[in-house]
Design a protein around this motif. Structure first.
Motif, PDB file in Angstrom:
ATOM      1  N   GLN A 179       0.776  -1.119  -0.157  1.00 17.37           N
ATOM      2  CA  GLN A 179      -0.313  -0.166   0.118  1.00 17.37           C
ATOM      3  C   GLN A 179       0.988   1.281   0.015  1.00 17.37           C
ATOM      4  N   CYS A 213     -17.855   1.674  -7.892  1.00 15.54           N
ATOM      5  CA  CYS A 213     -17.339   0.293  -6.978  1.00 15.54           C
ATOM      6  C   CYS A 213     -15.869   0.307  -7.031  1.00 15.54           C
ATOM      7  N   GLU A 215     -13.373   2.518  -7.179  1.00 11.67           N
ATOM      8  CA  GLU A 215     -12.945   3.585  -6.362  1.00 11.67           C
ATOM      9  C   GLU A 215     -13.174   3.604  -4.880  1.00 11.67           C
ATOM     10  N   ASN A 216     -14.336   3.098  -4.682  1.00 18.57           N
ATOM     11  CA  ASN A 216     -14.628   2.782  -3.098  1.00 18.57           C
ATOM     12  C   ASN A 216     -14.045   1.507  -2.690  1.00 18.57           C
ATOM     13  N   ILE A 217     -13.725   0.466  -3.431  1.00 20.02           N
ATOM     14  CA  ILE A 217     -13.084  -0.614  -3.001  1.00 20.02           C
ATOM     15  C   ILE A 217     -11.705   0.020  -2.630  1.00 20.02           C
ATOM     16  N   TYR A 218     -11.051   0.748  -3.746  1.00 16.85           N
ATOM     17  CA  TYR A 218      -9.730   1.061  -3.556  1.00 16.85           C
ATOM     18  C   TYR A 218      -9.471   1.937  -2.094  1.00 16.85           C
ATOM     19  N   LYS A 219     -10.571   2.932  -1.980  1.00 17.05           N
ATOM     20  CA  LYS A 219     -10.118   3.653  -0.855  1.00 17.05           C
ATOM     21  C   LYS A 219     -10.490   2.873   0.386  1.00 17.05           C
ATOM     22  N   LYS A 220     -11.752   1.941   0.502  1.00 16.74           N
ATOM     23  CA  LYS A 220     -11.853   1.340   1.662  1.00 16.74           C
ATOM     24  C   LYS A 220     -10.503   0.623   2.133  1.00 16.74           C
ATOM     25  N   ILE A 221      -9.900   0.029   1.147  1.00 15.51           N
ATOM     26  CA  ILE A 221      -8.590  -0.780   1.474  1.00 15.51           C
ATOM     27  C   ILE A 221      -7.486   0.245   1.918  1.00 15.51           C
ATOM     28  N   THR A 222      -7.352   1.109   1.082  1.00 16.03           N
ATOM     29  CA  THR A 222      -6.110   1.954   1.252  1.00 16.03           C
ATOM     30  C   THR A 222      -6.264   3.183   2.103  1.00 16.03           C
ATOM     31  N   GLY A 223      -7.481   3.668   2.158  1.00 17.32           N
ATOM     32  CA  GLY A 223      -7.704   4.930   2.638  1.00 17.32           C
ATOM     33  C   GLY A 223      -7.251   6.265   1.864  1.00 17.32           C
ATOM     34  N   ASP A 225      -7.544   7.964  -2.147  1.00 15.05           N
ATOM     35  CA  ASP A 225      -8.210   8.200  -3.476  1.00 15.05           C
ATOM     36  C   ASP A 225      -7.794   7.407  -4.703  1.00 15.05           C
TER      37      ASP A 225
END
Length: 337
Positions: A179, A213, A215-223, A225
């Motif tokens: 990450q 979907c 964008e939100n998965i990536y942000k949920k995993i990494t915090g 954008d």
């Protein structure tokens, strides 16, 4: 002529595979007795699942006039200009003849989600029936250095998983996530439509929904954008600039010496720098627009990276259908075919 037309397709000329009756009438006014266009015309679609020639053939059949591929602009057409990525290995997502599309645009080393899945079968684990029963070690000789999103895929869970794998491993899917590698490898995306209109009574999910979907998965995993190297397709400025280039190329080919001063964008939802003509056969509903304003009407359905400017979604003209739009433009331009 000192003007040209940019025609949207879905909701303006067709609904799904069914032509809108006014479209054929309109296009009989735009060609002469030999089938030559009287004004420059470009079809601007956010579809990205086929080659330009196939779309041109479909339009010729539906509208009853000869249309060349040079008059068709797919959502991915501006990728021809991104030559710095053409020699690199790219992971492509979408459906249709993806390799043919990518190679036609100039990409020399495209790899599809399905090809990546075959090389790394353990990565696609959501569907129990598709999990490998026998583990076979496969040589993986590709390192995707960028990701190109052509359009919505068929199996969203597979594409979402493998794209995330590529982004979080810097192109080495199967490796542990890293990450700290941020920003990630470049992502180029075509078609940001949240929804689109087909034969169904209500709009259907578009590629923009898939991007939400991802964008939100990536942000949920990494915090962090998800970043895009480029966004293309309506209503991006890049798309309309490229469409203007195609309009001027047509005028030059026909030896029309008068400069093109005005472009008329005919769309079911208007957002263009040129003069916009909103037709009421697509997503837009005059009845819904006239209804009392509720909280939902203040929702911005565009892509998160595009600012919401109310002035850009106000059309210059509203007409019932594309035939009325052509009549209106001819009247505004004092143009007599």
């Amino acid at each position: 002529p000192s003007f040209g037309f940019l025609f949207d397709i879905d909701g303006v000329l067709v609904r799904g595979k069914t032509p809108i009756p006014a479209a054929k009438t309109a296009f009989q006014k735009l060609v002469d007795s030999q089938g030559q266009f009287l004004v420059p015309v470009v079809f601007v679609t956010n579809a990205g699942n086929c080659l330009r020639q196939k779309k041109a053939d479909q339009l010729s059949h539906l509208l009853g006039v000869p249309i060349s591929q040079d008059q068709v602009m797919m959502s991915h057409s501006p990728l021809r200009m991104f030559k710095r990525y053409h020699e690199k290995c790219v992971l492509v997502s979408g459906q249709g003849p993806l390799l043919d599309i990518a190679q036609d645009l100039g990409f020399c080393q495209p790899i599809t989600i399905d090809a990546l899945r075959e090389k790394r079968p353990l990565l696609d684990a959501v569907d129990h029936d598709r999990r490998p029963s026998v583990l076979v070690s496969a040589e993986f000789c590709f390192q995707p250095l960028s990701v190109v999103l052509f359009g919505e895929p068929v199996r969203w869970e597979t594409s979402l998983q493998l794209i995330i794998d590529v982004l979080l491993t810097s192109g080495y899917p199967g490796n542990p996530y890293e990450q700290e590698n941020y920003p990630h490898i470049p992502v180029l995306a075509c078609n940001m439509d949240l929804m689109w209109v087909a034969e169904a009574q209500s709009p259907r999910f578009g590629h923009g929904t898939f991007m939400v979907c991802l964008e939100n998965i990536y942000k949920k995993i990494t915090g962090k954008d998800l970043k895009y190297e480029a966004l293309m397709g309506k209503p991006s400025r890049l798309t309309y600039q490229y469409a203007e280039h195609l309009i001027r190329a047509q005028a030059l080919q026909r030896s029309w010496e008068q400069p093109i001063h005005t472009l008329y964008a005919l769309a079911p939802a208007a957002a263009a720098r040129c003069s916009s003509v909103l037709v009421c056969t697509g997503l837009y509903s005059p009845q819904a627009a006239a209804a009392p304003r509720g909280r939902a009407q203040g929702v911005f359905h565009g892509h998160r990276d595009f600012g919401f400017d109310p002035g850009l979604v106000q059309p210059d003209h509203i007409v019932p259908d594309v035939d009325a739009a052509v009549d209106l433009v001819f009247q505004l331009e004092n143009f007599a075919p």
